[in-house]
Scaffold this motif. Structure first.
Motif, PDB file in Angstrom:
ATOM      1  N   THR A  15      -8.498   8.786  32.170  1.00  0.00           N
ATOM      2  CA  THR A  15      -9.864   8.794  32.647  1.00  0.00           C
ATOM      3  C   THR A  15     -10.463   8.998  34.122  1.00  0.00           C
ATOM      4  O   THR A  15     -10.303   9.344  35.238  1.00  0.00           O
ATOM      5  N   TYR A  16     -11.086  10.391  33.998  1.00  0.00           N
ATOM      6  CA  TYR A  16     -12.380  10.869  35.259  1.00  0.00           C
ATOM      7  C   TYR A  16     -13.058  11.625  35.036  1.00  0.00           C
ATOM      8  O   TYR A  16     -13.515  11.420  33.532  1.00  0.00           O
ATOM      9  N   ARG A  24     -12.071  13.016  25.076  1.00  0.00           N
ATOM     10  CA  ARG A  24     -13.385  12.717  24.464  1.00  0.00           C
ATOM     11  C   ARG A  24     -14.704  12.292  25.502  1.00  0.00           C
ATOM     12  O   ARG A  24     -14.125  11.656  26.933  1.00  0.00           O
ATOM     13  N   GLU A  25     -15.249  12.939  25.739  1.00  0.00           N
ATOM     14  CA  GLU A  25     -16.394  12.966  26.674  1.00  0.00           C
ATOM     15  C   GLU A  25     -17.857  11.959  26.734  1.00  0.00           C
ATOM     16  O   GLU A  25     -18.341  11.563  25.104  1.00  0.00           O
ATOM     17  N   ASP A  66     -21.011  22.735  33.650  1.00  0.00           N
ATOM     18  CA  ASP A  66     -22.672  23.307  33.565  1.00  0.00           C
ATOM     19  C   ASP A  66     -23.872  22.531  34.622  1.00  0.00           C
ATOM     20  O   ASP A  66     -24.579  21.924  34.104  1.00  0.00           O
ATOM     21  N   GLY A  67     -23.123  21.667  35.063  1.00  0.00           N
ATOM     22  CA  GLY A  67     -24.212  21.395  35.983  1.00  0.00           C
ATOM     23  C   GLY A  67     -24.447  19.611  36.387  1.00  0.00           C
ATOM     24  O   GLY A  67     -25.081  18.728  36.642  1.00  0.00           O
ATOM     25  N   ASN A  68     -23.870  19.033  34.923  1.00  0.00           N
ATOM     26  CA  ASN A  68     -24.427  17.720  34.900  1.00  0.00           C
ATOM     27  C   ASN A  68     -22.384  16.289  34.650  1.00  0.00           C
ATOM     28  O   ASN A  68     -21.608  17.049  34.429  1.00  0.00           O
ATOM     29  N   THR A  69     -22.743  15.474  34.668  1.00  0.00           N
ATOM     30  CA  THR A  69     -21.923  14.655  35.299  1.00  0.00           C
ATOM     31  C   THR A  69     -20.926  14.276  33.377  1.00  0.00           C
ATOM     32  O   THR A  69     -21.869  13.643  33.464  1.00  0.00           O
ATOM     33  N   VAL A  70     -19.847  14.666  33.171  1.00  0.00           N
ATOM     34  CA  VAL A  70     -19.369  13.431  32.193  1.00  0.00           C
ATOM     35  C   VAL A  70     -18.532  12.686  32.721  1.00  0.00           C
ATOM     36  O   VAL A  70     -17.509  13.467  33.572  1.00  0.00           O
ATOM     37  N   VAL A  71     -17.688  11.967  31.957  1.00  0.00           N
ATOM     38  CA  VAL A  71     -16.646  11.279  32.033  1.00  0.00           C
ATOM     39  C   VAL A  71     -16.073  11.595  30.725  1.00  0.00           C
ATOM     40  O   VAL A  71     -15.990  11.090  29.836  1.00  0.00           O
ATOM     41  N   VAL A  72     -14.850  12.073  31.095  1.00  0.00           N
ATOM     42  CA  VAL A  72     -13.282  12.381  29.958  1.00  0.00           C
ATOM     43  C   VAL A  72     -12.040  11.448  30.117  1.00  0.00           C
ATOM     44  O   VAL A  72     -11.769  11.179  30.950  1.00  0.00           O
ATOM     45  N   ARG A  73     -12.117  10.766  28.301  1.00  0.00           N
ATOM     46  CA  ARG A  73     -10.789  10.154  28.906  1.00  0.00           C
ATOM     47  C   ARG A  73     -10.452  11.075  28.015  1.00  0.00           C
ATOM     48  O   ARG A  73     -10.518  10.886  26.864  1.00  0.00           O
ATOM     49  N   ILE A 107     -11.793  20.076  14.528  1.00  0.00           N
ATOM     50  CA  ILE A 107     -12.228  18.602  14.924  1.00  0.00           C
ATOM     51  C   ILE A 107     -13.113  18.177  15.730  1.00  0.00           C
ATOM     52  O   ILE A 107     -13.402  19.497  16.874  1.00  0.00           O
ATOM     53  N   SER A 108     -13.961  17.432  16.384  1.00  0.00           N
ATOM     54  CA  SER A 108     -14.783  17.960  17.451  1.00  0.00           C
ATOM     55  C   SER A 108     -14.142  17.766  18.538  1.00  0.00           C
ATOM     56  O   SER A 108     -15.052  18.534  20.044  1.00  0.00           O
ATOM     57  N   GLU A 109     -13.647  16.530  18.712  1.00  0.00           N
ATOM     58  CA  GLU A 109     -12.682  16.225  19.892  1.00  0.00           C
ATOM     59  C   GLU A 109     -11.617  17.545  20.963  1.00  0.00           C
ATOM     60  O   GLU A 109     -11.746  18.509  19.896  1.00  0.00           O
ATOM     61  N   ARG A 110     -11.295  17.728  21.738  1.00  0.00           N
ATOM     62  CA  ARG A 110     -10.854  18.730  22.769  1.00  0.00           C
ATOM     63  C   ARG A 110      -9.667  18.018  22.728  1.00  0.00           C
ATOM     64  O   ARG A 110      -8.694  17.069  22.507  1.00  0.00           O
ATOM     65  N   VAL A 111      -8.721  19.402  22.071  1.00  0.00           N
ATOM     66  CA  VAL A 111      -7.383  18.971  21.929  1.00  0.00           C
ATOM     67  C   VAL A 111      -6.327  19.576  22.826  1.00  0.00           C
ATOM     68  O   VAL A 111      -7.124  20.792  22.747  1.00  0.00           O
ATOM     69  N   ALA A 112      -5.362  19.431  22.840  1.00  0.00           N
ATOM     70  CA  ALA A 112      -4.907  21.252  23.979  1.00  0.00           C
ATOM     71  C   ALA A 112      -3.245  20.778  23.787  1.00  0.00           C
ATOM     72  O   ALA A 112      -2.622  18.861  23.986  1.00  0.00           O
ATOM     73  N   VAL A 113      -2.612  21.134  23.957  1.00  0.00           N
ATOM     74  CA  VAL A 113      -0.484  20.729  23.403  1.00  0.00           C
ATOM     75  C   VAL A 113      -0.456  21.188  25.151  1.00  0.00           C
ATOM     76  O   VAL A 113      -0.008  23.061  25.088  1.00  0.00           O
ATOM     77  N   LEU A 114       0.292  20.719  25.617  1.00  0.00           N
ATOM     78  CA  LEU A 114       1.073  21.292  27.467  1.00  0.00           C
ATOM     79  C   LEU A 114       3.147  21.063  26.723  1.00  0.00           C
ATOM     80  O   LEU A 114       3.487  20.188  25.894  1.00  0.00           O
TER      81      LEU A 114
END
Length: 233
Positions: A187-188, A221-222, A193-200, A122-129
């Motif tokens: 959200t942060y 999701r960015e 890569d030099g660009n600012t993105v908002v990550v939800r 899937i395209s979304e970033r997924v992680a499990v802690l």
């Protein structure tokens, strides 16, 4: 695991419908359909997983009670679960002590709804802690964003990945809330890569057969940083 991802996608679908974003509605509808298929085709191997499948079907039935076609579909899902687990369908038996295992089932299994093959695609970033804030799983999209391989992230403390300050002043409190059973969104802004993105980042408790969460699933999701464009205007 996939159930938490389903509800995250379901929330996004409702938002896309309200925004009249037909392209995103179509894409999310396909992804949700695939998720539901995977979830309900998976034969649970313990009572906790069976309960989660039934709970998802019942919650969907209540959520979509105003749509007759959805009611019929969700009723069929419940009927299928009844036939599988209660009416002795597909060779499984519910006894007084729980679910009897089919021949060849290992006694110690991972969560039956933790399907990494789908999460990897899937395209979304997924992680499990895990409960110790160490990463136990990451999909390819998350590893690629961090310019590494999944194996290079697994086992690391989350503070090593997001930075100690952000972990202590943002993530830790939210993760602890998830480990107590809540679902939260954090959200942060981040530089990539030099660009600012908002990550939800949506964080959900991850259960692995027990009553208490075994960890936290993060779905990231960015979006573009609109603050810069607004200030430029």
């Amino acid at each position: 695991m996939l159930i938490e991802l389903f509800w995250s996608k379901y929330t996004e679908l409702n938002a896309a419908v309200e925004a009249n974003d037909s392209a995103r509605v179509e894409m999310l509808d396909r992804e949700i359909s695939d998720l539901l298929g995977t979830i309900f085709q998976t034969k649970a191997r313990n009572l906790a997983d069976i309960n989660r499948q039934f709970r998802l079907a019942i919650d969907l039935l209540n959520e979509e009670a105003d749509d007759l076609s959805c009611v019929h579909y969700n009723s069929r899902l419940i009927q299928g679960l009844v036939e599988r687990y209660i009416a002795l369908g597909e060779g499984e038996v519910l006894g007084a002590g729980g679910v009897t295992q089919e021949d060849g089932f290992p006694e110690d299994v991972r969560d039956a709804l933790f399907n990494t093959s789908m999460l990897d695609n899937i395209s979304e970033r997924v992680a499990v802690l895990g409960t110790g804030y160490r990463m136990t799983y990451t999909n390819a999209a998350n590893a690629n964003r961090l310019h590494t391989q999944p194996g290079g992230l697994v086992g690391k403390h989350f503070a090593e990945i997001v930075g100690f300050q952000r972990f202590q002043n943002g993530f830790k409190e939210q993760i602890d809330r998830c480990l107590s059973g809540e679902t939260v969104t954090y959200t942060y802004a981040e530089q990539y890569d030099g660009n600012t993105v908002v990550v939800r980042c949506r964080m959900s408790p991850f259960y692995n057969g027990g009553l208490a969460p075994a960890g936290v699933m993060l779905v990231m999701r960015e979006t573009a940083d609109r603050r810069r464009s607004s200030s430029a205007a």
